[in-house]
Design a protein around this motif. Structure first.
Motif, PDB file in Angstrom:
ATOM      1  N   ASN A   1      10.528  -0.146  16.170  1.00  0.00           N
ATOM      2  CA  ASN A   1      11.189  -0.147  14.867  1.00  0.00           C
ATOM      3  C   ASN A   1      12.217  -1.268  14.790  1.00  0.00           C
ATOM      4  O   ASN A   1      12.703  -1.759  15.809  1.00  0.00           O
ATOM      5  CB  ASN A   1      11.835   1.202  14.578  1.00  0.00           C
ATOM      6  CG  ASN A   1      13.042   1.486  15.462  1.00  0.00           C
ATOM      7  OD1 ASN A   1      14.167   1.148  15.116  1.00  0.00           O
ATOM      8  ND2 ASN A   1      12.801   2.110  16.617  1.00  0.00           N
TER       9      ASN A   1
ATOM     10  N   LEU B   1       9.445   1.938   2.314  1.00  0.00           N
ATOM     11  CA  LEU B   1       9.870   1.788   3.701  1.00  0.00           C
ATOM     12  C   LEU B   1       9.793   3.144   4.383  1.00  0.00           C
ATOM     13  O   LEU B   1      10.223   4.159   3.817  1.00  0.00           O
ATOM     14  CB  LEU B   1      11.302   1.249   3.788  1.00  0.00           C
ATOM     15  CG  LEU B   1      11.557  -0.147   3.225  1.00  0.00           C
ATOM     16  CD1 LEU B   1      11.905  -0.067   1.739  1.00  0.00           C
ATOM     17  CD2 LEU B   1      12.695  -0.833   3.979  1.00  0.00           C
TER      18      LEU B   1
ATOM     19  N   GLY C   1      11.063   5.199   7.656  1.00  0.00           N
ATOM     20  CA  GLY C   1      12.061   5.082   8.712  1.00  0.00           C
ATOM     21  C   GLY C   1      12.974   6.278   8.778  1.00  0.00           C
ATOM     22  O   GLY C   1      12.714   7.328   8.185  1.00  0.00           O
TER      23      GLY C   1
ATOM     24  N   LEU D   1      14.966  -7.653   5.710  1.00  0.00           N
ATOM     25  CA  LEU D   1      15.274  -6.265   6.040  1.00  0.00           C
ATOM     26  C   LEU D   1      16.771  -6.001   5.993  1.00  0.00           C
ATOM     27  O   LEU D   1      17.577  -6.931   6.083  1.00  0.00           O
ATOM     28  CB  LEU D   1      14.730  -5.942   7.432  1.00  0.00           C
ATOM     29  CG  LEU D   1      13.219  -6.113   7.621  1.00  0.00           C
ATOM     30  CD1 LEU D   1      12.856  -5.980   9.094  1.00  0.00           C
ATOM     31  CD2 LEU D   1      12.458  -5.082   6.791  1.00  0.00           C
TER      32      LEU D   1
ATOM     33  N   HIS E   1      16.665   2.463  10.631  1.00  0.00           N
ATOM     34  CA  HIS E   1      15.494   2.106  11.443  1.00  0.00           C
ATOM     35  C   HIS E   1      14.254   2.077  10.569  1.00  0.00           C
ATOM     36  O   HIS E   1      13.930   3.074   9.900  1.00  0.00           O
ATOM     37  CB  HIS E   1      15.305   3.106  12.558  1.00  0.00           C
ATOM     38  CG  HIS E   1      16.466   3.213  13.491  1.00  0.00           C
ATOM     39  ND1 HIS E   1      16.452   2.714  14.784  1.00  0.00           N
ATOM     40  CD2 HIS E   1      17.705   3.774  13.338  1.00  0.00           C
ATOM     41  CE1 HIS E   1      17.605   2.961  15.388  1.00  0.00           C
ATOM     42  NE2 HIS E   1      18.388   3.605  14.518  1.00  0.00           N
ATOM     43  N   VAL E   2      13.524   0.971  10.582  1.00  0.00           N
ATOM     44  CA  VAL E   2      12.299   0.809   9.765  1.00  0.00           C
ATOM     45  C   VAL E   2      11.093   0.770  10.700  1.00  0.00           C
ATOM     46  O   VAL E   2      10.988  -0.106  11.569  1.00  0.00           O
ATOM     47  CB  VAL E   2      12.357  -0.459   8.906  1.00  0.00           C
ATOM     48  CG1 VAL E   2      11.068  -0.599   8.088  1.00  0.00           C
ATOM     49  CG2 VAL E   2      13.567  -0.432   7.976  1.00  0.00           C
TER      50      VAL E   2
ATOM     51  N   LEU F   1       6.182  -0.715   6.490  1.00  0.00           N
ATOM     52  CA  LEU F   1       6.353  -1.144   5.105  1.00  0.00           C
ATOM     53  C   LEU F   1       5.004  -1.129   4.407  1.00  0.00           C
ATOM     54  O   LEU F   1       3.969  -1.386   5.024  1.00  0.00           O
ATOM     55  CB  LEU F   1       6.915  -2.573   5.032  1.00  0.00           C
ATOM     56  CG  LEU F   1       8.271  -2.897   5.635  1.00  0.00           C
ATOM     57  CD1 LEU F   1       8.483  -4.408   5.599  1.00  0.00           C
ATOM     58  CD2 LEU F   1       9.366  -2.205   4.864  1.00  0.00           C
TER      59      LEU F   1
END
Length: 315
Positions: free
Chosen positions: A198, A217, A219, A301, A308-309, A312
């Protein structure tokens, strides 16, 4: 007295006729900006062109120009003495002090504003330096998922804790699996537990191709204030921004920051092993709006470290 009154009325009508002439609409006035020499440190000359596409003359024209925060421009405003005829243009010069370039990929935005009698028009220009990251995976800088037999590499929350790969698998989430949320189909990171999976903070700019009404997104947050700004860069050089946030992975309601629940698992991995089975540890989805008529080319970003991603997608 009647003659005098007639003259007064005639003057009033004439004055009314003069002031009633419509001003040029903003859409009929184009403001263009020449390329800026970004190979600093240097003082670069920038030409701003104001083109009059209307049927009216542009009078009392004043042009201002600005660059990124902290960049000095001289002069602040330039005035054009003569009115710009329909179909004509005016070109004015500005000097901008360009600092030494920063390492990595950056996008610089420049803005010029033309103010004239009865209206205003704005032009923007974006220039890139460096190379963006090729995809989201290249921005991964945090280990959020570990195997229960080896939790040591995990550090989702800064205290060595992480999601359990086994509990995620039980919820149907394995490396490369798809997750559907907010009308988007997102791909869970196709990496093994215990490796970076991530992007958390850093404000990285990545290449991302897509088109739709919103950018979704996937996360979670490792704090109570995991909120940041996403910048969308379109293929035509324009951009837009949106605020996005995720609830804390265990200690906030799912709707916090406007997010929606996407994945929920019991317990987590701690440095000592799997624990806290009485609590749910969750992943969320949130989105920022897009211009549906434009193609997305890049995404910057959020720079918030607790946001935390994992994935996408457009929807």
């Amino acid at each position: 007295m009647l003659k005098l009154l007639a003259k007064v009325c005639a003057v009033a009508v004439l004055a009314a006729g003069l002031t009633a002439a419509p001003a040029a609409a903003a859409g009929e006035v184009e403001v263009g900006i020449s390329q800026v020499d970004l190979a600093g440190p240097v003082i670069s000359t920038v030409k701003v062109t104001v083109k009059n596409n209307s049927a009216q003359r542009l009078s009392k024209l004043a042009v201002s120009f600005r660059g990124p925060v902290g960049w000095t421009v001289s002069p602040e405003v330039r005035t054009v003495k003569e009115a710009v005829k329909p179909g004509g243009s005016a070109v004015v010069d500005f000097q901008i002090r360009v600092p030494e370039p920063r390492p990595g990929f950056t996008i610089r935005t420049f803005t010029a504003t033309a103010t004239y009698a009865g209206g205003q028009a704005v032009g923007t220009s974006s220039q890139r330096s460096g190379t963006p990251l090729p995809n989201l995976a290249a921005a991964f800088n945090n280990v959020g998922v570990t195997d229960e037999s080896n939790p040591a590499p995990g550090d989702f929350d800064g205290d060595g804790n992480s999601f359990s790969a086994q509990r995620l698998a039980a919820a149907g989430v394995t490396p490369g699996a798809t997750v559907t949320a907010l009308g988007a189909t997102l791909t869970w990171p196709n990496v093994q537990p215990g490796t970076k999976d991530n992007a958390a903070g850093g404000g990285q700019t990545i290449e991302f191709t897509g088109q739709g009404q919103r950018l979704v997104l996937l996360g979670s947050g490792s704090s109570l204030s995991a909120v940041g700004t996403v910048t969308i860069w379109y293929a035509d050089g324009t951009s837009s921004t949106g605020s996005v946030g995720f609830p804390n992975w265990s200690f906030q309601d799912a709707g916090t920051h406007g997010a929606t629940l996407a994945i929920s698992t019991p317990g987590r991995n701690t440095p000592a092993g799997y624990a806290n089975a009485e609590y749910q540890y969750r992943v969320f989805a949130n989105s920022v709006p897009l211009d549906p008529a434009k193609k997305v080319e890049l995404v910057t970003l959020p720079s918030t470290g607790s946001l935390h991603v994992f994935a996408l997608a457009t929807a």
